[in-house]
Write an enzyme that holds these catalytic residues in place. Structure first.
Site, PDB file in Angstrom:
ATOM      1  N   ASP A  85      -5.943  -6.113   1.041  1.00  0.00           N
ATOM      2  CA  ASP A  85      -5.975  -7.316   0.204  1.00  0.00           C
ATOM      3  C   ASP A  85      -6.802  -8.482   0.745  1.00  0.00           C
ATOM      4  OD1 ASP A  85      -3.972  -5.563  -0.463  1.00  0.00           O
ATOM      5  OD2 ASP A  85      -2.440  -7.084  -0.757  1.00  0.00           O
TER       6      ASP A  85
ATOM      7  N   GLU B 183       4.324  -3.462  10.191  1.00  0.00           N
ATOM      8  CA  GLU B 183       3.317  -3.247   9.151  1.00  0.00           C
ATOM      9  C   GLU B 183       1.916  -3.203   9.781  1.00  0.00           C
ATOM     10  OE1 GLU B 183       3.500  -6.404   6.315  1.00  0.00           O
ATOM     11  OE2 GLU B 183       2.051  -5.498   4.942  1.00  0.00           O
TER      12      GLU B 183
HETATM   13  C1  GLC Z   1       0.209  -5.153   1.168  1.00  0.00           C
HETATM   14  C2  GLC Z   1      -0.936  -4.236   1.573  1.00  0.00           C
HETATM   15  C3  GLC Z   1      -1.034  -3.080   0.598  1.00  0.00           C
HETATM   16  C4  GLC Z   1       0.329  -2.413   0.502  1.00  0.00           C
HETATM   17  C5  GLC Z   1       1.444  -3.401   0.158  1.00  0.00           C
HETATM   18  C6  GLC Z   1       2.839  -2.810   0.242  1.00  0.00           C
HETATM   19  O1  GLC Z   1      -0.035  -5.778  -0.040  1.00  0.00           O
HETATM   20  O2  GLC Z   1      -2.131  -4.939   1.625  1.00  0.00           O
HETATM   21  O3  GLC Z   1      -2.005  -2.169   1.014  1.00  0.00           O
HETATM   22  O4  GLC Z   1       0.286  -1.405  -0.443  1.00  0.00           O
HETATM   23  O5  GLC Z   1       1.406  -4.462   1.074  1.00  0.00           O
HETATM   24  O6  GLC Z   1       3.045  -2.254   1.498  1.00  0.00           O
END
Ligand code: GLC
Length: 425
Positions: free
Chosen positions: A159, A394
């Site tokens: 993102d 994450e």
């Molecule tokens: C964030 C990440 C995306 C992922 C989401 C849920 O938005 O950038 O890649 O799918 O989190 O984990």
């Protein structure tokens, strides 16, 4: 166990507080992990996503659980019901994520203990996957190049990457164009780890544009300032087509249309996105007609899909070793998502440099595919050590290993399970 604690009975939350809904590519990554020990759940995970596919084939980035009202942007912000393709499944967002679902589906079959059950799932999933890929080639490849575009940074899955900075800078918004919204993410984790508000204004602006245009792709294409042929997205689509061809063969369908599309996409990635000067692949900005000269780890992921010729692959590995990515070196704990010597690098901010397990896992499988055993093994060890020493975060600081973002993050757990098992190819 992380996956069990995030399992809702219908799907797996990516993370307990920050990500309470179902995310598309997360579910596919999570299925790779379940495939190793709980085939039933792997199937349920993917099925819940397919059940919320739009009638035009769009596989949504988020399927909302309406019980979690405190989320931005939630159901009411997306207005998916404005699209005639989403009337029955209005509780989704209106963008997509990278198409790794066919690869995950085939993987569940290959590792499934209950073969008849897994085969029945292949039959069930096949038309869903065909509709999904058809949607991408039909709606997102207007010139029939074999390359599809994304129309929002969220569609890349990365993102907040520096890949999008030039486009975001070009989007000069006036105050009345910025929708009213209230972020929730910065109350759950440190704002220093998350995108800045100017980026969020632009994310929200694009969402509002899509709903105002009733998710009509032809109109979006005319007005949208963000239209990018992304390397990772197209590489996963290419591998997805290869895997769809395999699925077709297994269930007695004709594999040739998918084989052809895989070949066409691989050829187009090589022709249009290869950067001869730097020995990597670059995204292409359709609004300016120029490559995006930003060097992110994702530029090396055509390796996962077997796209580069041997000689290009060799140059890519050299590049990974001699740039800030430091593959096989002592400087980085694992391969960072963005070159630490690149402008705008941050070791802790979302997609601007930290290590992400999914990116390193894709690279590890790619290196393995091309026979770079030593580097693949090294990356596998890095992934395992990183998570063992620092927890299921994450993302991670590439120099210290400190975890950031959500803890108990599902794909970090699922891909660790897959990384610890045998070679794929
Ligand atoms: C964030 C990440 C995306 C992922 C989401 C849920 O938005 O950038 O890649 O799918 O989190 O984990």
């Amino acid at each position: 166990m992380v996956l069990d604690s995030n399992w809702t009975g219908e799907y797996t939350r990516p993370g307990p507080r920050l990500y309470p809904h179902q995310w598309s590519w997360d579910s596919a990554f999570i299925a790779f992990g379940y495939a190793r020990y709980d085939q039933k759940r792997a199937i349920q995970e993917l099925r819940h996503l397919f059940d919320n596919q739009w009638t035009n084939g769009l596989l949504p980035q988020i399927v909302f659980d309406p019980h979690f009202g405190e989320y931005f942007p939630g159901i009411d912000f997306w207005h998916a019901e404005c699209s005639e393709s989403a009337v029955c499944v209005y509780k989704t967002s209106g963008v997509v994520q990278p198409p790794i679902h066919a690869t995950a589906t085939l993987h569940v079959y290959r590792h499934g203990v209950d073969r008849p059950g897994a085969r029945a799932f292949l039959e069930e999933a096949f038309p869903r996957l065909v509709a999904w890929h058809d949607y991408l080639y039909r709606e997102r490849d207007p010139e029939n190049e074999g390359l599809v575009y994304i129309r929002h940074p969220w569609e890349s899955g990365m993102d907040n990457s520096p890949l999008w900075d030039a486009i975001m800078l070009r989007m000069q918004l006036r105050s009345h164009e910025i929708p009213a919204y209230r972020r929730v993410d910065t109350h759950v984790v440190s704002p220093a780890d998350r995108p800045e508000s100017a980026a969020y204004d632009r994310f929200a602006y694009l969402v509002q544009l899509f709903s105002r245009l009733n998710y009509d792709e032809a109109r979006i294409r005319e007005d949208c300032p963000f239209l990018v042929q992304d390397v990772l997205f197209n590489s996963l689509l290419c591998q997805g087509e290869r895997d769809l061809a395999q699925i077709a063969q297994l269930i007695g369908e004709d594999p040739s249309p998918n084989e052809e599309r895989a070949g066409k996409t691989a050829g187009a990635v090589n022709r249009k996105l290869w950067d001869e000067e730097h020995g990597t692949y670059l995204d292409f900005d359709l609004a300016t007609g120029q490559p995006i000269r930003v060097y992110a780890a994702a530029g090396f992921l055509p390796l996962f899909a077997g796209i580069p010729e041997e000689q290009c692959a060799r140059r890519m590995v050299e590049r990974l070793k001699t740039t800030g990515f430091d593959l096989g070196g002592e400087g980085m704990i694992a391969v960072p998502s963005y070159d630490p010597l690149g402008f705008g690098f941050s070791p802790s901010r979302y997609w601007r440099g930290p290590v992400w397990i999914n990116i390193d896992w894709l690279l590890m499988r790619g290196l393995e595919r091309y026979g770079y055993e030593k580097h693949a093994r090294g990356l596998r060890e890095s992934i395992v050590n990183l998570v063992r020493d620092n927890g299921f975060y994450e993302y991670f600081n590439p120099r210290t290993g400190v975890g950031h973002g959500s803890d108990l993050f599902s794909w970090s757990a699922a891909l660790l399970l897959d990384a610890m098992s045998d070679s794929w190819w």
